[in-house]
Design an enzyme around this catalytic site. Structure first.
Site: not given
Ligand code: PGA
Length: 256
Positions: A9-11, A97, A99, A169, A175, A215, A236-237
């Site tokens: 997930n690149w956001k 998600h 966010e 999640e 993050g 994470s 994500g990251g």
């Molecule tokens: P993260 O994000 O791996 O950077 O914690 C995961 C996500 O939000 O899908």
């Protein structure tokens, strides 16, 4: 057996030329054969066509959208509909998600509308759920996730539900570098699978892919992906660099 999936997930990250280079590198360096997991790039809207074109000749890579509109079409400036995604041949889309839920205040009704529109357009929703830090501190994680399931994915008929991928999640792990422990992840994943059994059937539960996100990285992916009820990850990251994303994909590949 549920399909094993590693989704990035690149956001709201990367510019167009970086996006192209990253997708090319990941595809080039990753295992791509019958036994490899399904690997997904969930990219920003302007890169969807690129991601779709770069992945379409591969066996195990696919492009995903990170969101879609809860409306079908019409005067909704700035929105992108499920049918537009389908017209680009997109087969996956994140829904709910954390966010989107917290920053953009998306509610259950909107998320249900999005899932229905996606499914009508033959796009698989990757539905995200998870508790906040406060909810975990109060030991409310099971109630929160059960409520999210009841008011969102469990409104789908069994036929439609069977197409959905679930991502657990925990919000406090996203993050933050603070992943759920193996015990915490397995406990929730098994709770989700049992709830699916109760709502639909054992067979449906055993077929549903339940991904872990928050994470997840090169160091903890092996432990997390080895858990009985964890069928992959939403990353994500660590999906923003080819080296780490390829290592995570390879970890899942080695476990298959
Ligand atoms: P993260 O994000 O791996 O950077 O914690 C995961 C996500 O939000 O899908």
């Amino acid at each position: 057996m549920p399909l094993k999936i590693v989704a990035g997930n690149w956001k709201m990250n990367l510019l167009f030329h970086e996006a192209e280079a990253l997708i090319r590198e990941v595809i080039e360096k990753s295992p791509d054969n019958e036994n490899a997991p399904l690997n997904i790039f969930a990219v920003p809207f302007p890169y969807l066509n690129l991601a779709q074109n770069l992945t379409q000749g591969t066996k195990n890579f696919a492009a995903a959208a990170q969101n879609c509109s809860s409306f079908k079409s019409g005067a909704y400036t700035g929105e992108v509909s499920a049918s537009m995604l389908a017209s680009l041949n997109i087969k996956y889309c994140l829904v709910g998600h954390s966010e989107r839920r917290t920053i953009f205040k998306e509610n259950a009704d909107e998320l249900v509308a999005k899932m229905n529109l996606l499914l009508e357009n033959h796009i698989i929703p990757i539905w995200c759920c998870g508790e906040s830090l406060n909810e975990r501190k109060q030991n409310k994680q099971f109630d929160v996730i059960q409520h999210q399931m009841n008011t969102e994915v469990f409104t789908l008929t069994q036929d439609l539900f069977e197409k959905v991928v679930i991502a657990y999640e925990p919000v406090w792990a996203i993050g933050t570098g603070l992943s759920a422990t193996a015990e915490q992840a397995q406990e929730i994943h098994s709770f989700i699978r049992k709830s699916i059994s109760k709502k639909y059937s054992d067979d449906t539960a055993n077929k549903t892919s339940i991904l872990y996100g928050g994470s997840c990285n090169v160091d903890n992916s092996k432990e997390l992906f080895s858990l009985k009820d964890v069928d992959g990850g939403l990353i994500g990251g660590a999906s923003l660099k080819s080296d780490s994303f390829v290592k995570i994909i390879s970890t899942m590949h080695e476990l298959l």
